[in-house]
Design an enzyme around this catalytic site. Structure first.
Site, mmCIF file in Angstrom:
data_model
loop_
_atom_site.group_PDB
_atom_site.id
_atom_site.type_symbol
_atom_site.label_atom_id
_atom_site.label_comp_id
_atom_site.label_asym_id
_atom_site.label_seq_id
_atom_site.Cartn_x
_atom_site.Cartn_y
_atom_site.Cartn_z
ATOM 1 N N GLU A 57 -3.771 -16.196 -55.389
ATOM 2 C CA GLU A 57 -5.110 -16.274 -54.812
ATOM 3 C C GLU A 57 -5.746 -14.900 -54.647
ATOM 4 O O GLU A 57 -5.090 -13.941 -54.227
ATOM 5 C CB GLU A 57 -5.041 -16.961 -53.449
ATOM 6 C CG GLU A 57 -6.407 -17.175 -52.800
ATOM 7 C CD GLU A 57 -6.342 -18.211 -51.704
ATOM 8 O OE1 GLU A 57 -6.574 -19.391 -52.013
ATOM 9 O OE2 GLU A 57 -6.037 -17.833 -50.562
ATOM 10 N N LYS A 59 -8.408 -13.163 -52.436
ATOM 11 C CA LYS A 59 -9.250 -13.222 -51.237
ATOM 12 C C LYS A 59 -9.210 -11.864 -50.546
ATOM 13 O O LYS A 59 -8.188 -11.186 -50.542
ATOM 14 C CB LYS A 59 -8.827 -14.341 -50.287
ATOM 15 C CG LYS A 59 -7.483 -14.155 -49.592
ATOM 16 C CD LYS A 59 -7.259 -15.296 -48.601
ATOM 17 C CE LYS A 59 -5.907 -15.185 -47.904
ATOM 18 N NZ LYS A 59 -5.696 -16.290 -46.941
ATOM 19 N N LYS A 120 -12.201 -22.226 -54.655
ATOM 20 C CA LYS A 120 -11.748 -22.529 -53.299
ATOM 21 C C LYS A 120 -12.851 -22.206 -52.297
ATOM 22 O O LYS A 120 -13.246 -21.049 -52.141
ATOM 23 C CB LYS A 120 -10.475 -21.749 -52.954
ATOM 24 C CG LYS A 120 -9.834 -22.210 -51.655
ATOM 25 C CD LYS A 120 -8.499 -21.535 -51.419
ATOM 26 C CE LYS A 120 -7.869 -22.040 -50.131
ATOM 27 N NZ LYS A 120 -6.626 -21.304 -49.805
ATOM 28 N N GLU A 169 -6.649 -31.264 -50.399
ATOM 29 C CA GLU A 169 -5.832 -30.629 -49.368
ATOM 30 C C GLU A 169 -5.727 -31.502 -48.121
ATOM 31 O O GLU A 169 -6.729 -31.953 -47.574
ATOM 32 C CB GLU A 169 -6.444 -29.278 -49.003
ATOM 33 C CG GLU A 169 -5.735 -28.565 -47.862
ATOM 34 C CD GLU A 169 -6.407 -27.245 -47.555
ATOM 35 O OE1 GLU A 169 -6.407 -26.367 -48.433
ATOM 36 O OE2 GLU A 169 -6.943 -27.098 -46.434
ATOM 37 N N ASN A 189 -1.471 -28.207 -46.776
ATOM 38 C CA ASN A 189 -1.756 -26.895 -46.217
ATOM 39 C C ASN A 189 -0.823 -26.637 -45.039
ATOM 40 O O ASN A 189 -0.783 -27.424 -44.085
ATOM 41 C CB ASN A 189 -3.216 -26.814 -45.759
ATOM 42 C CG ASN A 189 -3.671 -25.382 -45.531
ATOM 43 O OD1 ASN A 189 -2.861 -24.460 -45.498
ATOM 44 N ND2 ASN A 189 -4.975 -25.186 -45.382
ATOM 45 N N SER A 220 -0.288 -21.873 -48.485
ATOM 46 C CA SER A 220 -0.314 -20.949 -47.346
ATOM 47 C C SER A 220 1.058 -20.723 -46.717
ATOM 48 O O SER A 220 1.907 -21.618 -46.679
ATOM 49 C CB SER A 220 -1.275 -21.429 -46.247
ATOM 50 O OG SER A 220 -2.571 -21.625 -46.763
#
Length: 263
Positions: A57, A59, A120, A169, A189, A220
């Site tokens: 990811e 971010k 996302k 999710e 998640n 996560s």
């Protein structure tokens, strides 16, 4: 919804309305129509066929921990993810809470990153699906905690109409009922979006609640290759990781080191 998630979704509704004022949906749809014939790479199939299943990811920050790397260059990092063994990419496009934007997805494509890319964001309106398709997303994230089951069904149908897959999710036992909608990928998640507390045991506890043949994704809180190995044993094919890589000086190198420890 509660706490942080409520705040994010309330802001998202205002943000989408501003987008619509800047570019009416009819105009956005016309732009997307031009590119609809382009074939998108399947993220679900990529995960099914991968030896690692790492969804790396991009971010820049999170609501709970602030900035990881405010100046992070999406072209450099997504290319490095591809070259160091990622199976797919997740591009966080939320501006206010995660420091991203839709142009990050565009720039990953301009860098000729060929991996399937997940858009996302906190999607609550089909307008956002057209945005995702305009910037050539292969898949979009839908979050059960943000949507009723009917809303989720409608958005999933529209995403498919636009040629994109859906990672749905879920976080709780009640939300796993959404899996009956048969999304392309079922995500669990490990982070509670109300409190942002993270516990990877959430994926362990909810694995059996998902359809046996689903492409299962754990999201996560993953930082140890042994955790990935354990989750594989429970049927997970994808492992969405961002903070573990983005909080290092060289996310691509951190990914390579992680995958080396998986072998």
């Amino acid at each position: 919804m509660s706490d942080i998630l409520e705040t994010i979704v309330a802001h998202k509704r205002k943000e989408v309305e501003l987008f619509k004022q800047e570019l009416p949906q009819s105009s956005l749809e016309s732009r997307v129509e031009i590119i609809l014939s382009a074939r998108a790479t399947s993220m679900a199939e990529s995960l099914r066929n991968s030896d690692t299943g790492i969804i790396a990811e991009f971010k820049r920050k999170s609501p709970s921990k602030g900035w990881f790397n405010k100046e992070a260059d999406v072209r450099t990092i997504t290319w490095a993810y591809q070259e160091n063994g990622a199976t797919a990419l997740s591009i966080l496009t939320d501006v206010n809470f995660f420091g991203g934007n839709n142009y990050d997805l565009r720039d990953a494509n301009l860098a000729k990153v060929r991996l399937p890319k997940l858009y996302k964001n906190f999607i609550i309106d089909e307008y956002q699906l057209y945005q995702a398709r305009l910037y050539k997303a292969n898949a979009v994230l839908l979050i059960a905690a943000c949507l009723s089951k009917d809303e989720c069904r409608q958005l999933m149908t529209k995403a498919h109409d636009l040629g994109m897959e859906v990672l749905l999710e879920m976080h709780s036992e009640a939300e796993t009922e959404y899996a009956e909608l048969e999304p392309d990928m079922c995500g669990i998640n490990n982070r509670n979006l109300g409190t942002f507390v993270t516990d990877v045991n959430n994926s362990v506890n909810l694995a059996a609640r998902l359809p046996e043949d689903a492409v299962k994704v754990s999201e996560s809180g993953i930082s140890d290759p042994e955790t990935v190995k354990m989750l594989r044993g429970l049927g997970y094919k994808g492992f969405l990781m961002g903070e573990h890589f983005m909080s290092t000086p060289d996310p691509g190198a951190a990914l390579a080191q992680f995958i080396a420890r998986l072998q």
